[in-house]
Design an enzyme around this catalytic site. Structure first.
Site, PDB file in Angstrom:
ATOM      1  N   HIS A   1     -19.387 -30.709  -1.812  1.00 49.13           N
ATOM      2  CA  HIS A   1     -19.210 -31.669  -2.901  1.00 49.13           C
ATOM      3  C   HIS A   1     -19.981 -31.205  -4.133  1.00 49.13           C
ATOM      4  O   HIS A   1     -20.894 -30.374  -4.036  1.00 49.13           O
ATOM      5  CB  HIS A   1     -19.715 -33.061  -2.481  1.00 49.13           C
ATOM      6  CG  HIS A   1     -21.197 -33.112  -2.271  1.00 49.13           C
ATOM      7  ND1 HIS A   1     -21.787 -32.748  -1.074  1.00 49.13           N
ATOM      8  CD2 HIS A   1     -22.212 -33.460  -3.097  1.00 49.13           C
ATOM      9  CE1 HIS A   1     -23.095 -32.873  -1.175  1.00 49.13           C
ATOM     10  NE2 HIS A   1     -23.387 -33.304  -2.398  1.00 49.13           N
TER      11      HIS A   1
ATOM     12  N   HIS B   1     -23.138 -28.549  -9.725  1.00 46.24           N
ATOM     13  CA  HIS B   1     -23.405 -27.489  -8.753  1.00 46.24           C
ATOM     14  C   HIS B   1     -22.865 -27.937  -7.401  1.00 46.24           C
ATOM     15  O   HIS B   1     -22.656 -29.139  -7.158  1.00 46.24           O
ATOM     16  CB  HIS B   1     -24.906 -27.205  -8.654  1.00 46.24           C
ATOM     17  CG  HIS B   1     -25.680 -28.340  -8.055  1.00 46.24           C
ATOM     18  ND1 HIS B   1     -26.093 -29.434  -8.798  1.00 46.24           N
ATOM     19  CD2 HIS B   1     -26.086 -28.586  -6.771  1.00 46.24           C
ATOM     20  CE1 HIS B   1     -26.728 -30.287  -8.012  1.00 46.24           C
ATOM     21  NE2 HIS B   1     -26.730 -29.806  -6.778  1.00 46.24           N
TER      22      HIS B   1
END
Length: 644
Positions: free
Chosen positions: A497, A580
């Protein structure tokens, strides 16, 4: 009762001064008074038999020459009150009155003053009669028991970097513009002091901030702090892990030590973004003010929110202090409106620990703007008159709303006070660890009504986070890399994710409503493009894929930048999380992190050129104390329309 038991009972109720003299009576008395069991018994009796006198240790600045007022000196003084109890209506009601008794200046031990070289001493905290001090110039830590005139200079700690000059570009400082280096000393760190009820030992906590790293991509990275703990019984320091001071996207910064209470150290501090763009720093330099706790037994940090009203953007709060009031944690401070036309003190009391929001109740508000020093008793506060040029000290009664000035002064606002609930004979110079024994011995626990520190944090609230989820095929590809890294370096299994909004402190209902409103703010999917593999000293960003994000309209990552900003605004954030995708969570050494970074390229050679659509946003409930991630639950999902 045997004769030795009678002697012990009599000695256990005596003040420290005669006890220290009575060590010379005989070898038996010397051994008894130094016995950890007797020390614990004496301390416990002192804690429960202090109704006749209230003692305050006051650090103050006074004029050396009262005629010229040209120079000041630092003085430590005992400030004593006599307490008188009136009982009326046949014993049904008690009224306690305090009468100022005397001021007695304390002689600093000569060998201690030689070591500090006349430097100003700052009181860090106190516990069981022991004061933790720091000379401002040298920054070395001193433990001092004024009742028996013992002190101990702590050894230098070898774990935190000793950096006499730090050249860190301040957050938001323009590239290429010169900036000043600043000199660093341990005094600037977030020190704390208290007692570990589990091991019956005394500890000093030293938290050092490592500054800001500024890579060339325009983001500043708030580096995680390092922490060392000193233990009195071993007279040594050791480094501990600080991953409990971070979430996926934020970091907790303890700043000012407030107090020790029931096995916990308390700091006021801030929650900050791990990464912040230099153009965003003026909008939201930090997320919120918080209270940070350190469990002296488990040596784990916890966080706690302030009262809800203190997060109102139209109310300014300052001089906030944590104090113990009626055996409960209370928050004491000034608040005023945005117009600055009025100011008043408020006292909030903590009802209990736990719950998704701050468990505070406002009890009292009163129109005084002087600085609080300490609670004398349940209804009386000792305060310093900062407006008076003579720096007078007075007490304010919360019930009668009356002021009483006392014949003691302190120049300017440098007064510091410690209310002494007990005199202590705990020695700082010998092996004085108070042993817990199962036989009929005394320990501090025999007399203490304090609950275990675990009861303060057992009912932990959860945080929430919004994630951008990659497609199933991309997720499968990333999971193969994750699994190989985990087999070699350990760590929990992670669902691939990209954090979009993190550290949401809301009730379940509130966060669901916000997430539903997000569906009208962000309707279209967007592309995520991997930029590089990066390693960090953070637990949750140990090894991760950095995702492109640009506010340039011509850049293909602009849609990601815009969507991230819209998500943040729906939840009250002004700036964006740096996108990120973490491949590995863990506390690895720098060498291990570099090795893991190299392995990523071996496992998937083209991973840094990978791009994929984001068509789903998910809301997760997160318990950051659960490092296994077993209780990180998805509670809602939102599908986005993606047009390639």
């Amino acid at each position: 009762m045997a004769e030795e038991d009678v002697v012990e009972q009599i000695l256990s109720i005596l003040p420290p001064k005669p006890l220290m003299r009575f060590k010379c009576v005989s070898k038996q008395w010397y051994a008894l008074i130094n016995n950890p069991r007797f020390v614990a018994k004496h301390l416990s009796i002192s804690m429960h038999n202090n109704r006749s006198t209230t003692r305050v240790l006051l650090k103050r600045l006074v004029d050396k020459d009262t005629d010229t007022n040209s120079e000041t000196q630092e003085v430590f003084s005992w400030f004593k009150f006599r307490n008188h109890i009136d009982i009326d209506n046949g014993g049904e009601h008690e009224h306690e009155h305090r009468f100022f008794s005397e001021v007695e200046d304390i002689d600093i031990p000569h060998s201690m003053s030689l070591k500090t070289r006349g430097s100003t001493l700052h009181i860090i905290g106190h516990c069981n009669g022991i004061i933790c001090l720091v000379p401002v110039v040298s920054g070395e830590v001193i433990l001092w028991n004024p009742a028996i005139q013992e002190f101990k200079h702590l050894p230098p700690q070898p774990y935190l970097p000793d950096s006499p000059e730090i050249a860190v570009r301040p957050v938001g400082w323009p590239e290429g513009l010169p900036f000043l280096q600043y000199r660093h000393c341990e005094y600037m760190d977030a020190l704390g002091f208290g007692h570990d009820p589990r091991s019956n030992d005394y500890k000093v906590v030293n938290i050092e901030f490592l500054g800001v790293e500024s890579p060339p991509d325009g983001y500043d990275i708030n580096l995680p702090p390092k922490t060392a703990v000193y233990t009195l019984s071993t007279n040594s320091w050791r480094e501990i892990k600080t991953f409990s001071l971070e979430t996926q996207s934020t970091i907790l910064y303890p700043e000012t030590f407030q107090m020790y209470f029931k096995g916990m150290c308390f700091w006021s501090g801030q929650e900050r973004h791990k990464d912040i763009h230099v153009y965003d720093v003026m909008d939201e330099e930090f997320i919120r003010n918080i209270i940070i706790l350190f469990d002296m037994g488990d040596e784990v940090f916890h966080e706690m929110l302030l009262p809800d009203s203190l997060y109102n953007p139209y109310v300014y709060c300052y001089d906030m202090r944590l104090l113990v009031w009626n055996e409960s944690i209370s928050l004491f401070g000034l608040q005023n409106s945005s117009s600055y036309q009025w100011a008043s003190f408020g006292i909030w009391m903590m009802d209990k620990f736990g719950g998704p929001k701050s468990p505070w109740t406002k009890h009292i508000s009163f129109e005084l703007t002087e600085r609080p020093l300490a609670f004398l008793k349940s209804d009386e506060i000792l305060m310093a008159d900062t407006k008076d040029t003579n720096g007078r000290i007075f007490s304010y009664n919360l019930s009668t709303k009356k002021l009483e000035y006392h014949p003691i002064q302190s120049v300017q606002i440098d007064s510091e006070a410690v209310v002494y609930g007990n005199y202590s004979i705990v020695s700082l110079l010998v092996g004085n660890k108070l042993e817990n024994t199962d036989n009929a011995g005394f320990s501090l626990f025999d007399y203490s009504s304090f609950p275990s520190s675990h009861s303060m944090v057992d009912n932990e609230w959860h945080s929430y986070s919004v994630w951008a989820m990659p497609p199933d095929d991309v997720s499968l590809r990333i999971k193969k890399v994750m699994e190989s890294l985990r087999l070699e370096f350990g760590g929990p299994e992670i669902e691939p994710h990209i954090p979009v909004v993190g550290s949401l402190r809301m009730t379940h209902e509130e966060v669901l409503n916000k997430f539903r409103s997000l569906q009208s703010c962000v309707t279209s999917g967007y592309k995520a493009k991997v930029n590089q593999v990066v390693i960090r000293s953070f637990y949750y960003q140990c090894v991760s894929l950095l995702i492109d994000s640009s506010f340039d309209h011509s850049d293909e990552s602009f849609e990601l930048w815009r969507a991230t900003g819209a998500c943040g605004r729906c939840f009250g954030f002004k700036i964006r999380v740096r996108p990120h995708l973490s491949l590995l969570y863990g506390n690895l050494t720098e060498e291990e992190r570099k090795k893991a970074q190299e392995k990523v390229s071996i496992l998937d050679e083209s991973i840094t050129s990978m791009s994929f659509p984001i068509t789903r946003l998910a809301l997760y409930k997160i318990d950051y104390k659960d490092k296994s991630l077993k209780y990180w639950d998805k509670i809602a999902e939102h599908t986005l329309q993606y047009f390639n």
